[in-house]
Motif scaffolding. Structure first.
Motif, PDB file in Angstrom:
ATOM      1  N   GLU A 250      -8.979   8.433   8.480  1.00 11.32           N
ATOM      2  CA  GLU A 250      -9.666   7.349   9.184  1.00 11.32           C
ATOM      3  C   GLU A 250     -10.735   6.758   8.279  1.00 11.32           C
ATOM      4  O   GLU A 250     -11.412   7.483   7.548  1.00 11.32           O
ATOM      5  N   GLY A 251     -10.888   5.462   8.351  1.00  6.14           N
ATOM      6  CA  GLY A 251     -11.914   4.805   7.544  1.00  6.14           C
ATOM      7  C   GLY A 251     -11.449   4.431   6.150  1.00  6.14           C
ATOM      8  O   GLY A 251     -12.221   3.864   5.371  1.00  6.14           O
ATOM      9  N   THR A 252     -10.185   4.762   5.808  1.00  5.94           N
ATOM     10  CA  THR A 252      -9.664   4.365   4.490  1.00  5.94           C
ATOM     11  C   THR A 252      -9.577   2.838   4.441  1.00  5.94           C
ATOM     12  O   THR A 252      -9.108   2.221   5.391  1.00  5.94           O
ATOM     13  N   PRO A 253     -10.073   2.225   3.350  1.00  6.56           N
ATOM     14  CA  PRO A 253     -10.002   0.759   3.285  1.00  6.56           C
ATOM     15  C   PRO A 253      -8.551   0.263   3.366  1.00  6.56           C
ATOM     16  O   PRO A 253      -7.631   0.948   2.912  1.00  6.56           O
ATOM     17  N   ASP A 254      -8.410  -0.933   3.948  1.00  2.13           N
ATOM     18  CA  ASP A 254      -7.092  -1.531   4.157  1.00  2.13           C
ATOM     19  C   ASP A 254      -6.222  -1.526   2.906  1.00  2.13           C
ATOM     20  O   ASP A 254      -5.033  -1.234   2.968  1.00  2.13           O
ATOM     21  N   GLU A 255      -6.817  -1.873   1.762  1.00  6.74           N
ATOM     22  CA  GLU A 255      -5.992  -2.015   0.559  1.00  6.74           C
ATOM     23  C   GLU A 255      -5.361  -0.691   0.130  1.00  6.74           C
ATOM     24  O   GLU A 255      -4.426  -0.678  -0.656  1.00  6.74           O
ATOM     25  N   MET A 258      -1.993  -0.319   2.740  1.00  6.02           N
ATOM     26  CA  MET A 258      -1.049  -1.411   2.898  1.00  6.02           C
ATOM     27  C   MET A 258       0.402  -0.972   2.760  1.00  6.02           C
ATOM     28  O   MET A 258       0.780  -0.416   1.746  1.00  6.02           O
ATOM     29  N   PHE A 259       1.176  -1.220   3.765  1.00  2.23           N
ATOM     30  CA  PHE A 259       2.604  -1.340   3.674  1.00  2.23           C
ATOM     31  C   PHE A 259       3.359  -0.144   3.133  1.00  2.23           C
ATOM     32  O   PHE A 259       4.532   0.020   3.363  1.00  2.23           O
ATOM     33  N   ASN A 272       0.359  -8.386  -3.992  1.00  2.00           N
ATOM     34  CA  ASN A 272      -0.819  -7.732  -3.435  1.00  2.00           C
ATOM     35  C   ASN A 272      -1.444  -8.570  -2.322  1.00  2.00           C
ATOM     36  O   ASN A 272      -1.791  -8.066  -1.252  1.00  2.00           O
ATOM     37  N   GLN A 273      -1.557  -9.861  -2.566  1.00  2.00           N
ATOM     38  CA  GLN A 273      -2.097 -10.792  -1.573  1.00  2.00           C
ATOM     39  C   GLN A 273      -1.236 -10.796  -0.305  1.00  2.00           C
ATOM     40  O   GLN A 273      -1.747 -10.739   0.816  1.00  2.00           O
ATOM     41  N   TYR A 274       0.074 -10.829  -0.519  1.00  2.00           N
ATOM     42  CA  TYR A 274       1.020 -10.805   0.612  1.00  2.00           C
ATOM     43  C   TYR A 274       0.839  -9.531   1.440  1.00  2.00           C
ATOM     44  O   TYR A 274       0.790  -9.575   2.670  1.00  2.00           O
ATOM     45  N   LEU A 275       0.706  -8.408   0.745  1.00  2.00           N
ATOM     46  CA  LEU A 275       0.566  -7.135   1.448  1.00  2.00           C
ATOM     47  C   LEU A 275      -0.722  -7.100   2.266  1.00  2.00           C
ATOM     48  O   LEU A 275      -0.748  -6.621   3.398  1.00  2.00           O
ATOM     49  N   ARG A 292      -2.557   3.357   9.381  1.00  2.00           N
ATOM     50  CA  ARG A 292      -2.964   4.214   8.252  1.00  2.00           C
ATOM     51  C   ARG A 292      -1.773   5.009   7.708  1.00  2.00           C
ATOM     52  O   ARG A 292      -1.917   5.866   6.853  1.00  2.00           O
ATOM     53  N   LEU A 293      -0.620   4.742   8.263  1.00  2.00           N
ATOM     54  CA  LEU A 293       0.576   5.508   7.894  1.00  2.00           C
ATOM     55  C   LEU A 293       1.341   4.772   6.789  1.00  2.00           C
ATOM     56  O   LEU A 293       1.673   3.603   6.935  1.00  2.00           O
ATOM     57  N   LYS A 294       1.586   5.467   5.706  1.00  2.00           N
ATOM     58  CA  LYS A 294       2.369   4.873   4.612  1.00  2.00           C
ATOM     59  C   LYS A 294       3.635   5.699   4.440  1.00  2.00           C
ATOM     60  O   LYS A 294       3.657   6.674   3.688  1.00  2.00           O
ATOM     61  N   PRO A 295       4.704   5.303   5.133  1.00  2.00           N
ATOM     62  CA  PRO A 295       5.938   6.083   5.007  1.00  2.00           C
ATOM     63  C   PRO A 295       6.559   5.932   3.615  1.00  2.00           C
ATOM     64  O   PRO A 295       6.363   4.923   2.940  1.00  2.00           O
TER      65      PRO A 295
END
Lengths: 435, 181
Positions: A250-255, A258-259, A272-275, A292-295
């Protein structure tokens, strides 16, 4: 039993020991076709491949060739690609659009539902054949989930959503992530690998452990590998299905969330911008936890896999115990801009597909494993799948049984599911024989 | 438009033979010097389309182009200098398991045809390649393909600015399409 060993000795009760023969034995392979491929939901393709009436693709249920077509009623029909008259395939293309499938031998003609519409020779006979009974054999159950088209040869199979169970929550992470949905572009890449069909599936269920080693020449020492060790989890949402994810704290920055896109593609400023843009809607659509899930990789029992970072769906079609036809598709957000589709497409083919840098190494390992499995003298040395045995447990944030990134419970559950389905199938068949 | 002379055709042939020898001798780093830094290297998919009834009785009915991936459809490979370099450099690492042990290859280049283009010092060239590929003890395969190149003279030396490799398989029955064609 055609094998001299009971199934309980092929896969141990806790799944931690698997006999080499399950990858090589021809009699077991026949049982797999009968009790697994004929009884479970099998992935056919994606709805975006056949959007219009008359569109079709060809596919397989194990070695059974099928046509998947969109008929005039907009429904999807899955029929066996073999003429009712003499068995010749009525469709010879990989994909296309047509109103009629015509057998080259005597011109028997079928519509997109597989119904027989004409027999040229019947004009000269008095006893007209009953055309309604002579259509292409239909696969009785067809259902879709988020555009994924599935078919099952068993009329009495449970509904697809029940079959997927907790896997659906994870499939949604990608297949329900975007407002406009996703699309599969192009016909699949197809190639043969001399390995058993279960191996590529097992790999995508959660084999994180091979990454920095088999793929060391590319992945060793990269931040992605470290991140996987730090935050990676192996998940079994329902026995047989499995996946690997990174659950960012929790609290991890969006970047950083991403995705689930890794490596080279994410370094490109436009990608990167798209993501970043695409990530903004994720919480709204999927909730905070899944934002926060990166499969990383998925497999759905028995033979569908999905590799998230390189955006490829793949199926392992068996061709005997020792060969597969591996099919792989590129998938992407339908509304993504064209230049992003172009860039991510290259990110897929550079690493995966028959010319992919990483794919070649996987195929090498899988085919060499098949050679190793054929050493009779080593039959007393089962393969060890015991890493992390008993350490998997339920998780406060995500569904299913969850273990560390090197816990092999995904494979234990897969092979136990395999064993259970064969045992059940054999039992049911023997009951039928006694009757 | 540049004139196509017999000398030029001979130069192109020698260029291809030298390239083939380099690749068969696994001199991939030297091979990189034969391509331009803005090279476009592409291996399209060869799929089986449904015949188009509108094209019947014409040569377009059997046109090879309609079997190839186009637009946003993923090719087997679409690569720039960076990706080609990655392939070339990686082969020399100890843990590059698809190249260690390396494949034994033998390339045969034929049907060389050189055509003029609008650009000064640029030529279009067609050639066929047959690659015998042998890996491990007896994993033996034969690849065949047509190559469509754009060759460019840079400081008097021929270089590959564009290569399209039209392979002759629908389902790839060799172990890998990762090699240089």
């Amino acid at each position: 039993m055609p094998m001299d060993l009971p199934l309980s000795q092929l896969v141990s009760d806790d799944g931690s020991h698997v006999h080499r023969k399950i990858f090589t034995d021809p009699a077991l392979y026949e049982l797999e076709k009968q009790h697994i491929f004929s009884k479970t939901w099998i992935y056919m393709g994606h709805e975006s491949q056949i959007p219009k009436v008359g569109d079709f693709i060809t596919s397989f249920i194990a070695e059974t060739p099928v046509i998947v077509s969109r008929a005039g009623d907009k429904e999807i029909y899955v029929t066996i690609n073999s003429c009712s008259h003499r068995g010749v395939p009525v469709c010879r293309a990989d994909q296309g659009n047509t109103r009629r499938f015509i057998c080259p031998y005597h011109n028997w003609t079928f519509n997109n539902k597989g119904d027989l519409v004409s027999i040229p020779q019947e004009r000269k006979v008095c006893n007209k054949p009953e055309k309604a009974e002579l259509g292409l054999k239909r696969v009785p159950r067809v259902e879709t989930y988020r555009g994924l088209i599935y078919a099952c040869m068993d009329e009495n199979v449970e509904p697809l959503t029940d079959y997927l169970g907790g896997m659906a929550w994870y499939l949604d992470c990608f297949f329900d992530r975007f407002d406009g949905g996703i699309e599969v572009i192009g016909s699949p890449h197809k190639w043969t690998i001399n390995c058993n069909w279960k191996l590529p599936v097992e790999n995508h269920l959660g084999d994180i452990g091979h990454g920095p080693y088999l793929h060391g020449s590319i992945l060793q020492g990269t931040p992605q590998v470290q991140e996987l060790e730090d935050t990676g989890l192996n998940v079994v949402p329902k026995p047989g299905h499995g996946l690997s994810v990174r659950l960012m704290p929790e609290g991890t920055p969006d970047e950083m969330c991403m995705f689930g896109m890794d490596g080279v593609a994410g370094m490109d400023p436009e990608v990167n911008q798209y993501l970043r843009e695409s990530h903004k809607k994720v919480t709204e659509r999927l909730g905070e936890v899944r934002s926060r899930l990166k499969p990383l990789c998925y497999s759905v029992f028995p033979n569908l896999s999905f590799l998230w970072p390189n955006m490829t769906l793949r199926t392992s079609h068996p061709r005997g115990p020792g060969q597969i036809e591996y099919w792989s598709w590129f998938v992407i957000e339908k509304n993504a801009p064209e230049h992003i589709k172009e860039k991510l497409k290259i990110h897929y083919t550079m690493m995966f597909g028959p010319g992919g840098l990483l794919e070649g190494e996987d195929a090498e390992a899988w085919s060499q494993q098949f050679s190793g499995s054929n050493i009779d003298y080593a039959d007393d040395r089962t393969y060890y799948y015991g890493l992390g045995l008993g350490e998997e447990e339920s998780h406060p944030e995500i569904p299913g049984k969850v273990g560390s990134c090197f816990n092999e419970h995904y494979a234990r559950e897969f092979y136990l599911q395999w064993r259970q389905r064969l045992e059940q199938g054999i039992q049911e068949t023997s009951k039928l024989e006694i009757k | 438009m540049t004139e196509i002379t017999r000398d030029l055709i001979s130069d192109v042939e020698q260029f291809y033979f030298r390239e083939a020898r380099m690749l068969d001798n696994r001199e991939f780093q030297q091979w990189l010097r034969l391509v331009t830094t803005d090279v476009e290297y592409r291996v399209p998919v060869r799929y089986i389309p449904q015949p188009d009834p509108k094209k019947k009785e014409t040569e377009a009915f059997l046109g090879v182009e309609q079997e190839l991936s186009q637009g946003l459809e993923p090719d087997f490979r679409k690569e720039n200098f960076f990706i080609l370099s990655l392939r070339a450099m990686r082969a020399f690492k100890l843990n590059s398991w698809t190249d260690n042990p390396p494949a034994r290859t033998r390339r045969f280049i034929s049907n060389v045809e050189v055509l003029p283009t609008d650009q000064e010092g640029c030529y279009e060239a067609y050639s066929n390649t047959m690659i015998y590929y042998s890996r491990h003890q007896k994993d033996n395969h034969t690849f065949t393909a047509q190559r469509k190149d754009l060759l460019r003279l840079e400081k008097g030396e021929l270089k590959i600015a564009k290569r399209e490799v039209i392979i002759d398989w629908n389902i790839i029955t060799g172990p890998s399409l990762s090699i240089f064609y």
